[in-house]
Structures are given as structure tokens and as C-alpha cells.
Design an enzyme around this catalytic site. Structure first.
Site, PDB file in Angstrom:
ATOM      1  CB  SER A   1      -0.847  -0.009   1.284  1.00  0.00           C
ATOM      2  OG  SER A   1      -1.463   1.246   1.498  1.00  0.00           O
TER       3      SER A   1
ATOM      4  CE1 TYR B   1      -4.532  -1.879   4.980  1.00  0.00           C
ATOM      5  CE2 TYR B   1      -3.297   0.126   4.555  1.00  0.00           C
ATOM      6  CZ  TYR B   1      -4.000  -0.974   4.091  1.00  0.00           C
ATOM      7  OH  TYR B   1      -4.157  -1.155   2.736  1.00  0.00           O
TER       8      TYR B   1
HETATM    9  P1  NAD Z   1     -11.457  -6.142  -0.175  1.00  0.00           P
HETATM   10  O1  NAD Z   1     -12.088  -5.955   1.167  1.00  0.00           O
HETATM   11  O2  NAD Z   1     -12.247  -5.884  -1.406  1.00  0.00           O
HETATM   12  O3  NAD Z   1     -10.849  -7.608  -0.276  1.00  0.00           O
HETATM   13  C1  NAD Z   1     -10.197  -8.224   0.805  1.00  0.00           C
HETATM   14  C2  NAD Z   1     -10.084  -9.691   0.534  1.00  0.00           C
HETATM   15  O4  NAD Z   1      -9.426 -10.309   1.652  1.00  0.00           O
HETATM   16  C3  NAD Z   1     -11.432 -10.384   0.388  1.00  0.00           C
HETATM   17  O5  NAD Z   1     -11.338 -11.422  -0.560  1.00  0.00           O
HETATM   18  C4  NAD Z   1     -11.661 -10.947   1.780  1.00  0.00           C
HETATM   19  O6  NAD Z   1     -12.552 -12.048   1.819  1.00  0.00           O
HETATM   20  C5  NAD Z   1     -10.254 -11.354   2.142  1.00  0.00           C
HETATM   21  N1  NAD Z   1     -10.078 -11.505   3.586  1.00  0.00           N
HETATM   22  C6  NAD Z   1     -10.360 -10.568   4.540  1.00  0.00           C
HETATM   23  N2  NAD Z   1     -10.102 -11.079   5.754  1.00  0.00           N
HETATM   24  C7  NAD Z   1      -9.657 -12.352   5.549  1.00  0.00           C
HETATM   25  C8  NAD Z   1      -9.236 -13.390   6.425  1.00  0.00           C
HETATM   26  N3  NAD Z   1      -9.219 -13.238   7.762  1.00  0.00           N
HETATM   27  N4  NAD Z   1      -8.853 -14.576   5.876  1.00  0.00           N
HETATM   28  C9  NAD Z   1      -8.887 -14.745   4.534  1.00  0.00           C
HETATM   29  N5  NAD Z   1      -9.259 -13.805   3.672  1.00  0.00           N
HETATM   30  C10 NAD Z   1      -9.642 -12.622   4.179  1.00  0.00           C
HETATM   31  O7  NAD Z   1     -10.170  -5.223  -0.114  1.00  0.00           O
HETATM   32  P2  NAD Z   1      -9.161  -4.692  -1.236  1.00  0.00           P
HETATM   33  O8  NAD Z   1      -9.254  -3.218  -1.213  1.00  0.00           O
HETATM   34  O9  NAD Z   1      -9.292  -5.442  -2.501  1.00  0.00           O
HETATM   35  O10 NAD Z   1      -7.778  -5.050  -0.517  1.00  0.00           O
HETATM   36  C11 NAD Z   1      -6.885  -6.039  -0.995  1.00  0.00           C
HETATM   37  C12 NAD Z   1      -5.498  -5.678  -0.538  1.00  0.00           C
HETATM   38  O11 NAD Z   1      -5.136  -4.427  -1.106  1.00  0.00           O
HETATM   39  C13 NAD Z   1      -5.342  -5.509   0.983  1.00  0.00           C
HETATM   40  O12 NAD Z   1      -4.111  -6.056   1.403  1.00  0.00           O
HETATM   41  C14 NAD Z   1      -5.335  -4.011   1.147  1.00  0.00           C
HETATM   42  O13 NAD Z   1      -4.638  -3.623   2.312  1.00  0.00           O
HETATM   43  C15 NAD Z   1      -4.606  -3.585  -0.110  1.00  0.00           C
HETATM   44  N6  NAD Z   1      -4.813  -2.193  -0.479  1.00  0.00           N
HETATM   45  C16 NAD Z   1      -6.053  -1.715  -0.757  1.00  0.00           C
HETATM   46  C17 NAD Z   1      -6.194  -0.395  -1.121  1.00  0.00           C
HETATM   47  C18 NAD Z   1      -7.528   0.197  -1.435  1.00  0.00           C
HETATM   48  O14 NAD Z   1      -7.602   1.428  -1.559  1.00  0.00           O
HETATM   49  N7  NAD Z   1      -8.574  -0.566  -1.595  1.00  0.00           N
HETATM   50  C19 NAD Z   1      -5.075   0.444  -1.194  1.00  0.00           C
HETATM   51  C20 NAD Z   1      -3.822  -0.087  -0.915  1.00  0.00           C
HETATM   52  C21 NAD Z   1      -3.715  -1.411  -0.555  1.00  0.00           C
END
Ligand code: NAD
Length: 251
Positions: A133, A146
Site C-alpha cells: 500500500s 495497517y
Molecule cells: P477487499 O475488502 O475488497 O478484499 C479483501 C479480501 O481479503 C477479500 O477477498 C476478503 O474475503 C479477504 N479476507 C479478509 N479477511 C480475511 C481473512 N481473515 N482470511 C482470509 N481472507 C480474508 O479489499 P481490497 O481493497 O481489494 O484489498 C486487498 C489488498 O489491497 C489488501 O491487502 C489491502 O490492504 C490492499 N490495499 C487496498 C487499497 C484500497 O484502496 N482498496 C489500497 C492499498 C492497498
């Protein structure tokens, strides 16, 4: 279809960024293993769409990661992507949320990597891609767990890169800025509370304030970057933390 014959495991691939990465890897022929929570029918539909298997596991604890890796089998491309967020001032931060965020966003990547590496080394080829991130490079208030986990993930990635450098295995971070996914949508109410703002103010004045393009990053673009990191042309990209953040960390 340069990933034909290779197995890719994407954690957190039932939603958001992980799902987009999974779709992109599948489009290049990878055999997919999906992981993440969701409604059974929706997961079954994804498995059908992507000719994939889903292994159910809670990655917030070590036993869950071990079960996932046993269920997935030997993996050539490991995408450590599952993550969660919680927004609160440090003095009010629920300690159980701290533990889960560190376990899911950092420790799970360590455990999945240590279990995937022996096969990658034997095969002389592997790709570890960690969804970090912008918060692996910079901080924001109210996101202590985080930011700590993502900085740790960037450090883990560099260490993996050095240890694996002579084995044909690369390890890199992709570091998105704000991407419109459930993870971002779900933090809006707590951010409204922590900062005393309206929903619109949170989107414009908090989420997009530091993103110079003033646009959310698209999950599909992150998928394309993950595919590139799997190519032979990316064999010398290792230990990198590649930002896709609309200029956020350039400021
Ligand atoms: P999201 O909530 O859409 O997806 C999260 C995924 O992780 C889902 O498939 C969920 O079921 C799974 N998950 C959550 N808890 C879990 C657990 N305990 N065991 C197994 N699976 C689990 O979120 P996203 O935005 O797609 O995030 C994905 C990654 O990207 C994360 O690591 C997040 O930190 C990172 N990220 C997101 C953003 C953003 O702006 N959305 C920015 C930077 C980084």
C-alpha cells in the site's frame, strides 16, 4: 498465455484487488487457486468463471494459512493480497483488531511465503507479489496497525528478494493508493467518526486529498502490473516496492 502450466494462488481473491489480479493471471493461462470470504454461491460462480479452485481458510491465524497452503498444493505465483483495515486513534484502537490486522496483513504473507518457497526453489522459478500500500511508504493518522503491517510487509519483501535472488524467484510489492473496493468503502463510517466529517468530505478531503490525480486507482490496472511482474522481462525486478498511487507518495 505465458502462465500456462503455472499455478497461482491469490489470497483475498473473492473481492476487490485480489479478484482483479486473479482475473488477469487467469487471462494469461495460470491455473488459479482462490482464497477469501464470501457467499457460497458467489464463490462457486467465480470458480466457474475462472476455472479455479477455492480453498476456504481464515488467514488471520497461522493454522488457517497452513490449511490454505496444504489445500492449494505447489504454487508458482503467490500473491499475498488479503488484508483488512481499522480506523481509530491509537489510544482507542481495539487490541484484538491490532492483532488481527498484523496477523492477516503481515504474518500471513510470511507463513504463505515460507511454505511456497521450497517448490519455487526446486522449480527454479517463482513469483511472490505482495499487495502492500502507499501506507507501506508513508503514514496516515488513525491507521496504526495497517501502517505498521504494511511497512513490515515491505521489509519482508526486500528480505525475501535477497534470499531468493539466485533461485529465479522474485519478490515485490505493489503499493496502490486508494482503490474503490469494499475495504475503502467500509472505512468511511469510522473515518467520518474519527475526523467529524461527512461521507463526501471523507472521499474528497481525506481519501483523494493526497492522491494528486484525484482519481481512484483501478483494480484492473493492478492486475496488469501483477501480470508484468510474472513475465521474464521482470526477472530483474526484485525487492521493489512499486507504487500505483496517482502520485501520492511523490508528494
Ligand atoms: P477487499 O475488502 O475488497 O478484499 C479483501 C479480501 O481479503 C477479500 O477477498 C476478503 O474475503 C479477504 N479476507 C479478509 N479477511 C480475511 C481473512 N481473515 N482470511 C482470509 N481472507 C480474508 O479489499 P481490497 O481493497 O481489494 O484489498 C486487498 C489488498 O489491497 C489488501 O491487502 C489491502 O490492504 C490492499 N490495499 C487496498 C487499497 C484500497 O484502496 N482498496 C489500497 C492499498 C492497498
Amino acid at each position: 498465455m505465458f502462465l500456462s502450466g503455472k499455478r497461482a494462488l491469490v489470497t483475498g481473491s473473492t473481492s476487490g484487488i485480489g479478484l482483479a489480479i486473479a482475473r488477469a493471471l487467469r487471462a494469461e493461462g495460470a491455473e488459479l487457486v482462490l482464497s477469501g470470504f464470501g457467499e457460497a454461491g458467489a464463490i462457486a460462480a467465480l470458480c466457474e468463471e475462472l476455472s479455479a479452485r477455492h480453498v476456504a481458510a481464515d488467514l488471520g491465524n497461522r493454522a488457517g494459512v497452513e490449511a490454505l497452503m496444504a489445500g492449494a498444493g505447489e504454487v508458482d505465483v503467490l500473491v499475498n493480497n488479503a488484508g483488512m483495515q481499522h480506523v481509530a486513534p491509537v489510544e482507542d484502537f481495539p487490541v484484538d483488531k491490532w492483532d488481527t490486522i498484523i496477523a492477516l496483513n503481515l504474518t500471513a504473507a510470511f507463513d504463505a511465503s515460507r511454505l511456497a518457497i521450497p517448490h519455487m526453489k526446486r522449480r527454479g522459478w517463482g513469483r511472490i507479489i505482495n499487495t502492500a500500500s502507499a501506507h507501506s511508504l508513508t503514514a496516515s493518522p488513525f491507521k496504526s496497525a495497517y501502517v505498521s503491517a504494511k511497512h513490515g510487509l515491505a521489509g519482508l519483501t526486500k528480505t525475501l528478494a535477497l534470499e531468493l535472488a539466485t533461485f529465479g524467484v522474485t519478490a515485490n510489492c505493489i503499493s496502490p493508493g486508494y482503490v474503490w473496493t469494499p475495504l475503502v468503502e467500509n472505512q468511511i463510517p469510522d473515518t467520518m467518526k474519527a475526523r467529524g466529517l461527512s461521507r463526501e468530505q471523507v472521499i474528497e478531503d481525506v481519501l483523494l486529498a493526497g492522491q494528486p490525480t484525484k482519481r481512484f486507482v483501478q483494480p484492473e490496472d493492478i492486475g496488469e502490473l501483477a501480470v508484468f511482474l510474472c513475465r521474464d522481462a521482470a526477472a530483474n525486478i526484485t525487492g521493489a516496492n512499486i507504487s500505483m498511487d496517482g502520485g501520492w507518495t511523490a508528494a
